[in-house]
Motif scaffolding. Structure first.
Motif, PDB file in Angstrom:
ATOM      1  N   SER A   1       0.846  -1.192   0.000  1.00  0.00           N
ATOM      2  CA  SER A   1       0.000   0.000   0.000  1.00  0.00           C
ATOM      3  C   SER A   1       0.883   1.244   0.000  1.00  0.00           C
ATOM      4  O   SER A   1       1.872   1.293   0.718  1.00  0.00           O
TER       5      SER A   1
ATOM      6  N   GLY B   1     -10.274  -4.037   0.674  1.00  0.00           N
ATOM      7  CA  GLY B   1     -10.999  -3.160  -0.243  1.00  0.00           C
ATOM      8  C   GLY B   1     -12.154  -2.503   0.484  1.00  0.00           C
ATOM      9  O   GLY B   1     -12.599  -2.975   1.537  1.00  0.00           O
TER      10      GLY B   1
ATOM     11  N   TRP C   1     -10.277  -2.840  -8.725  1.00  0.00           N
ATOM     12  CA  TRP C   1     -10.526  -4.273  -8.880  1.00  0.00           C
ATOM     13  C   TRP C   1      -9.231  -5.078  -9.088  1.00  0.00           C
ATOM     14  O   TRP C   1      -9.250  -6.154  -9.662  1.00  0.00           O
TER      15      TRP C   1
ATOM     16  N   LEU D   1     -15.615  -3.853  -3.554  1.00  0.00           N
ATOM     17  CA  LEU D   1     -15.493  -4.964  -4.505  1.00  0.00           C
ATOM     18  C   LEU D   1     -14.078  -5.113  -5.057  1.00  0.00           C
ATOM     19  O   LEU D   1     -13.354  -4.133  -5.197  1.00  0.00           O
TER      20      LEU D   1
ATOM     21  N   ALA E   1     -12.597  -2.179   4.437  1.00  0.00           N
ATOM     22  CA  ALA E   1     -12.430  -0.883   5.109  1.00  0.00           C
ATOM     23  C   ALA E   1     -12.066   0.143   4.050  1.00  0.00           C
ATOM     24  O   ALA E   1     -11.465  -0.184   3.021  1.00  0.00           O
TER      25      ALA E   1
HETATM   26  C1  LIG Z   1      -7.020   4.587  -6.353  1.00  0.00           C
HETATM   27  C2  LIG Z   1      -7.902   3.748  -5.463  1.00  0.00           C
HETATM   28  C3  LIG Z   1      -8.660   2.741  -6.028  1.00  0.00           C
HETATM   29  C4  LIG Z   1      -9.477   1.948  -5.234  1.00  0.00           C
HETATM   30  N1  LIG Z   1     -10.195   0.944  -5.822  1.00  0.00           N
HETATM   31  C5  LIG Z   1     -10.952   0.136  -5.058  1.00  0.00           C
HETATM   32  C6  LIG Z   1     -11.681  -0.953  -5.654  1.00  0.00           C
HETATM   33  O1  LIG Z   1     -11.652  -1.197  -6.846  1.00  0.00           O
HETATM   34  N2  LIG Z   1     -12.422  -1.740  -4.827  1.00  0.00           N
HETATM   35  C7  LIG Z   1     -12.500  -1.519  -3.484  1.00  0.00           C
HETATM   36  O2  LIG Z   1     -13.181  -2.273  -2.808  1.00  0.00           O
HETATM   37  N3  LIG Z   1     -11.813  -0.502  -2.884  1.00  0.00           N
HETATM   38  C8  LIG Z   1     -11.052   0.335  -3.640  1.00  0.00           C
HETATM   39  N4  LIG Z   1     -10.321   1.350  -3.059  1.00  0.00           N
HETATM   40  C9  LIG Z   1     -10.370   1.532  -1.588  1.00  0.00           C
HETATM   41  C10 LIG Z   1      -9.155   0.929  -0.888  1.00  0.00           C
HETATM   42  O3  LIG Z   1      -8.971  -0.419  -1.263  1.00  0.00           O
HETATM   43  C11 LIG Z   1      -9.358   1.003   0.621  1.00  0.00           C
HETATM   44  O4  LIG Z   1      -9.417   2.363   1.022  1.00  0.00           O
HETATM   45  C12 LIG Z   1      -8.325   0.278   1.446  1.00  0.00           C
HETATM   46  O5  LIG Z   1      -8.733   0.242   2.791  1.00  0.00           O
HETATM   47  C13 LIG Z   1      -6.960   0.941   1.372  1.00  0.00           C
HETATM   48  O6  LIG Z   1      -6.025   0.147   2.078  1.00  0.00           O
HETATM   49  P1  LIG Z   1      -4.718   0.789   2.770  1.00  0.00           P
HETATM   50  O7  LIG Z   1      -5.198   1.580   3.960  1.00  0.00           O
HETATM   51  O8  LIG Z   1      -3.876  -0.360   3.157  1.00  0.00           O
HETATM   52  O9  LIG Z   1      -4.057   1.645   1.752  1.00  0.00           O
HETATM   53  C14 LIG Z   1      -9.521   2.177  -3.833  1.00  0.00           C
HETATM   54  C15 LIG Z   1      -8.766   3.199  -3.277  1.00  0.00           C
HETATM   55  C16 LIG Z   1      -7.973   3.991  -4.077  1.00  0.00           C
HETATM   56  C17 LIG Z   1      -7.132   5.085  -3.444  1.00  0.00           C
END
Ligand SMILES: Cc1cc2nc3c(=O)[nH]c(=O)nc-3n(C[C@H](O)[C@H](O)[C@H](O)COP(=O)(O)O)c2cc1C
Length: 213
Positions: A9, A120, A87, A123, A151
């Motif tokens: 991340s 995520g 995704w 999804l 989350a």
């Molecule tokens: C550029 C971007 C794209 C994302 N795409 C998705 C996605 O396709 N599906 C989903 O469930 N969450 C998506 N998210 C949400 C992140 O997966 C989520 O905030 C996650 O908790 C982030 O983890 P981290 O705190 O370890 O960075 C996205 C977030 C960002 C910034």
């Protein structure tokens, strides 16, 4: 027994990092020595496709991945953690996967026990699992189970009790599997598509006359 946790991340101290730490704590309860590796503080360049590693077994790109290679090689178990981005895995995770091609050439990740943790907001977790499982399979790594957490905001994953518990169990499971010391058979020292090419002389790539012999 060494277990390495990689957090792909770009967010420092984010949800993936929390779950990977849980997995490492779980591995520690089974006696493993653990190390957490974050990517947000690393300089990682993408693979440039030069293919020189096929000849040398080394990647010519001089960045922080050079310090990651020996950690991967030394590990018995590797937890690969990534948030879901569009995704799929993060760009950082994909860069690391692509740069592992330098280790693929000499089969240096073969028989390492690997597991996946993804987070995520809604999804896409399954796509992450599919991608990593293919990656493990090609490298002849041994796949453990898959943890998916939900989350969005930083730290929100602590409320996902299922993911927290499953991550700790993943770490324990990884040690249990690694202790069995399963090794791929030596005759299958390379991925099957390369094996068949070597044993039967059949070209495997479209660009290398697969359909002309
Ligand atoms: C550029 C971007 C794209 C994302 N795409 C998705 C996605 O396709 N599906 C989903 O469930 N969450 C998506 N998210 C949400 C992140 O997966 C989520 O905030 C996650 O908790 C982030 O983890 P981290 O705190 O370890 O960075 C996205 C977030 C960002 C910034």
């Amino acid at each position: 027994m060494k277990v390495l946790g990689i957090v792909c991340s770009p967010r420092k101290g984010g949800n993936t990092e929390i779950l990977v730490q849980e997995a490492l704590a779980g591995a520690q309860t089974r006696g493993a020595e653990t190390e957490l590796l974050t990517i947000w503080d690393k300089n990682i360049k993408p693979c440039d496709g030069c293919l020189s590693c096929e000849k040398t077994g080394e990647c010519h790109i001089k960045d922080d991945v050079q310090e990651i290679y020996p950690k991967l090689i030394a590990a018995d178990g590797i937890v690969w953690g990534t948030p879901v981005y569009f995704w799929s895995v993060t760009a950082q995770a994909k860069m690391l996967i692509d740069r592992s091609y330098a280790l693929y050439t000499n089969n240096r990740l073969s028989s390492k026990v690997s597991g996946v943790i993804s987070v995520g907001a809604s999804l896409g977790n399954v796509a992450v699992w599919n991608l990593f499982n293919t990656f493990f399979s090609v490298h002849h790594m041994l796949s453990t189970d898959f943890v998916y957490g939900y989350a969005r905001n930083k730290g929100g994953i602590r409320k996902d009790k299922h993911a927290m518990k499953a991550s700790a169990e993943l770490g324990r499971q990884m040690v249990s599997i690694a202790e069995r010391k399963f090794k791929y058979p030596e005759e299958y020292d390379v991925a099957l598509y390369r094996f068949v090419k070597r044993e039967y002389g059949t070209a495997n790539c479209v660009g290398r006359d697969r359909f002309t012999d």
